[in-house]
Write an enzyme that holds these catalytic residues in place. Structure first.
Site, PDB file in Angstrom:
ATOM      1  N   ASP A  85       0.867  -1.185   0.000  1.00 18.57           N
ATOM      2  CA  ASP A  85       0.000   0.000   0.000  1.00 18.57           C
ATOM      3  C   ASP A  85       0.897   1.227   0.000  1.00 18.57           C
ATOM      4  O   ASP A  85       2.098   1.136   0.301  1.00 18.57           O
ATOM      5  CB  ASP A  85      -0.948   0.009   1.211  1.00 18.57           C
ATOM      6  CG  ASP A  85      -0.209   0.014   2.546  1.00 18.57           C
ATOM      7  OD1 ASP A  85       0.759  -0.770   2.691  1.00 18.57           O
ATOM      8  OD2 ASP A  85      -0.577   0.804   3.439  1.00 18.57           O
ATOM      9  N   GLU A 150      -0.048  -1.021   5.839  1.00 21.06           N
ATOM     10  CA  GLU A 150       1.055  -0.510   6.658  1.00 21.06           C
ATOM     11  C   GLU A 150       0.948   0.982   6.871  1.00 21.06           C
ATOM     12  O   GLU A 150       1.180   1.489   7.971  1.00 21.06           O
ATOM     13  CB  GLU A 150       2.407  -0.847   5.994  1.00 21.06           C
ATOM     14  CG  GLU A 150       3.611  -0.616   6.896  1.00 21.06           C
ATOM     15  CD  GLU A 150       4.199   0.790   6.836  1.00 21.06           C
ATOM     16  OE1 GLU A 150       5.032   1.111   7.684  1.00 21.06           O
ATOM     17  OE2 GLU A 150       3.817   1.575   5.948  1.00 21.06           O
TER      18      GLU A 150
HETATM   19  C1  LIG Z   1       8.949   3.390   7.432  1.00 20.09           C
HETATM   20  C2  LIG Z   1       7.707   3.096   6.649  1.00 20.09           C
HETATM   21  N1  LIG Z   1       8.008   3.024   5.279  1.00 20.09           N
HETATM   22  C3  LIG Z   1       6.682   4.191   6.873  1.00 20.09           C
HETATM   23  O1  LIG Z   1       6.737   5.204   6.218  1.00 20.09           O
HETATM   24  N2  LIG Z   1       5.786   3.977   7.829  1.00 20.09           N
HETATM   25  C4  LIG Z   1       4.741   4.898   8.198  1.00 20.09           C
HETATM   26  C5  LIG Z   1       3.788   4.109   9.051  1.00 20.09           C
HETATM   27  C6  LIG Z   1       2.829   4.928   9.826  1.00 20.09           C
HETATM   28  C7  LIG Z   1       2.993   5.353  11.089  1.00 20.09           C
HETATM   29  N3  LIG Z   1       1.895   6.053  11.409  1.00 20.09           N
HETATM   30  C8  LIG Z   1       1.117   6.043  10.358  1.00 20.09           C
HETATM   31  N4  LIG Z   1       1.685   5.357   9.396  1.00 20.09           N
HETATM   32  C9  LIG Z   1       5.289   6.096   8.947  1.00 20.09           C
HETATM   33  O2  LIG Z   1       6.278   5.980   9.656  1.00 20.09           O
HETATM   34  O3  LIG Z   1       4.691   7.187   8.826  1.00 20.09           O
END
Ligand SMILES: C[C@H](N)C(=O)N[C@@H](Cc1c[nH]cn1)C(=O)O
Length: 461
Positions: A85, A150
């Site tokens: 996603d 994710e």
């Molecule tokens: C590190 C990963 N690719 C990413 O960007 N994760 C997101 C996941 C997330 C956390 N809160 C909402 N979505 C992020 O770190 O923002």
């Protein structure tokens, strides 16, 4: 190469945060499953149920793809986790090219999700394909677990992992995640991520939007209340003002301080990369510490606020602020939820406003930290040395991989993060890209890792 698989994957607008894009997300999961099936993997699309939306409606979650290549009990088994996603993207945000049409410019492949996380997932798939194309036996059994939520907190995945602990995960030795980036041009291995608590703060006032000329001055405006309470979260020097948050943070040890000093990181480059003249801290160690192992508050947006071009003169009736607090050891999302909710209600009550405040925590992801002495890290160092001929930096990641900590707590397996993304890939931002170099050399590195991890088996069993 034409990067056709990546092109096809990027073309699917698998934005998990937009409910209107849910059919695209389902299609993306099917596509990933089909790719693994065609390679001869034992593939399943696991139903993980429904998602409850803030308005009470429910929506089918994207299925989780699991796959297995090999089941030799004499070999170690690695499980690759990734997600397909993406964050939202539109031309209007300031992209130079169509975010869903992979565009190759000067060796960089631009497209939403190119680096986060479609190319890294494909690089692992290509690593398996390379062994197959060369008619070489895989040195380890390889499993995949690929999800589609994710970017919105991995909804539904934790329950699936708990349910599969003694089934899918029973023979897994190591879990590998490649969903982050290097810090500089030097390859890196990642041993920690921050968690994230994501909040909605809603303020509701009049029953509908009002003309600010006709009604302005007579009503207590929800937006004024909202800006007022948001301004009490963090001060201009980055000090979090919510009581209890800073007190929970594990102190920085002398050992960590020394480790940070040795890491290759240039403050001037960093400033140039993001286009700012001044940062919150002026020393490398302070900056890395605040990027990786201290919490921070970010305010992301306000739903219901006027944000288009033009000069609409409205008083919005209901506004919802979106903000998040990155989590570090020893913070606990359940405690943070209470601290934030109580604090905002206290601050709001002092305004004596007749409007209504509602605070909801929609994501509560814990931080993750690994032991870098674990043999999986030795294998990672050896694979990097073999392909890039350098020793990697051992780094932490400021962003969040919501499921990392669940993997650790539920399965008890060793976890390693092996990024191949560049430091300047523009994740979540305009013009996200993955360089051809990182994609191709990264695939070689994964091929080498499968070999190195099989050598650990020989010495430690
Ligand atoms: C590190 C990963 N690719 C990413 O960007 N994760 C997101 C996941 C997330 C956390 N809160 C909402 N979505 C992020 O770190 O923002």
């Amino acid at each position: 190469t034409s990067c056709s698989a990546l092109r096809e994957w990027v073309a699917i607008e698998s934005d998990s945060s937009n409910v209107l894009k849910r059919p695209d997300l389902h299609h993306m999961m099917e596509k990933a499953a089909q790719k693994l099936r065609l390679m001869g993997g034992m593939v399943e699309l696991v139903d993980i149920g429904q998602q409850e939306l803030p308005d009470g409606q429910t929506l089918a979650l994207p299925k989780v793809v699991t796959a297995q290549f090999g089941s030799d009990p004499n070999k170690r088994t690695v499980c690759i986790y990734g997600h397909v996603d993406v964050q939202p993207a539109k031309m209007d945000d300031g992209w130079a090219t169509d975010p869903y049409n992979l565009t190759d410019i000067n060796g960089n492949l631009y497209g939403r999700g190119a680096s986060d996380n479609k190319a890294p997932v494909l690089a692992w798939i290509h690593a398996v394909e390379a062994y197959q194309a060369l008619h070489m036996e895989l040195p380890v059994n390889v499993k995949f677990i690929i999800e589609g939520m994710e970017e919105t907190g991995s909804n539904g995945l934790e329950d699936m992992i708990v349910a599969q602990r003694d089934i899918f995960f029973s023979d897994v030795d190591y879990i590998i995640i490649s969903d982050c980036g290097w810090l500089s041009r030097r390859p890196a291995l990642t041993y920690g991520t921050r968690g994230n608590c994501y909040f909605f703060a809603e303020i509701e006032g009049p029953k509908q939007d009002l003309h600010s000329g006709v009604y302005g001055g007579t009503v207590i405006e929800p937006m004024t209340d909202l800006i007022g309470i948001l301004d009490t979260l963090i001060d201009p020097n980055g000090k979090i003002l919510i009581p209890g948050i800073r007190e929970a943070v594990a102190p920085l040890s002398d050992e960590e301080w020394k480790m940070y000093q040795d890491i290759q990181f240039d403050l001037e480059n960093y400033k140039n990369k993001i286009g700012v003249d001044q940062l919150m801290y002026n020393s490398k160690v302070d900056l890395l510490a605040h990027m990786w192992r201290y919490p921070t508050v970010s305010i992301h947006g306000i739903q219901g606020a006027f944000s288009d071009h033009g000069t609409k003169t409205v008083i919005p009736a209901k506004v919802v602020a979106k903000f998040s607090i990155r989590q570090v050891p020893n913070m606990d999302p359940a405690v943070v939820k209470k601290q934030v909710t109580d604090y905002l209600h206290l601050v709001f009550s002092k305004r004596k406003s007749p409007n209504k405040l509602k605070v909801t925590m929609v994501i509560g992801a814990k931080p993750w930290l690994a032991d870098t002495q674990d043999p999986v890290f030795e294998a990672g160092k050896a694979a990097i040395k073999r392909v890039f001929n350098v020793d990697p930096d051992l780094i932490r990641e400021g962003a969040t991989i919501p499921i990392a900590r669940t993997f650790q707590d539920v399965t008890g397996k060793s976890i390693i993060m092996m990024p191949i993304g560049g430091f300047d890939d523009g994740l979540h931002s305009q013009n996200e890209k993955m360089s051809r170099y990182n994609y191709i050399e990264g695939t070689k590195y994964f091929i080498a890792y499968l070999h190195e991890v099989s050598l650990i088996k020989k010495t430690s069993v």
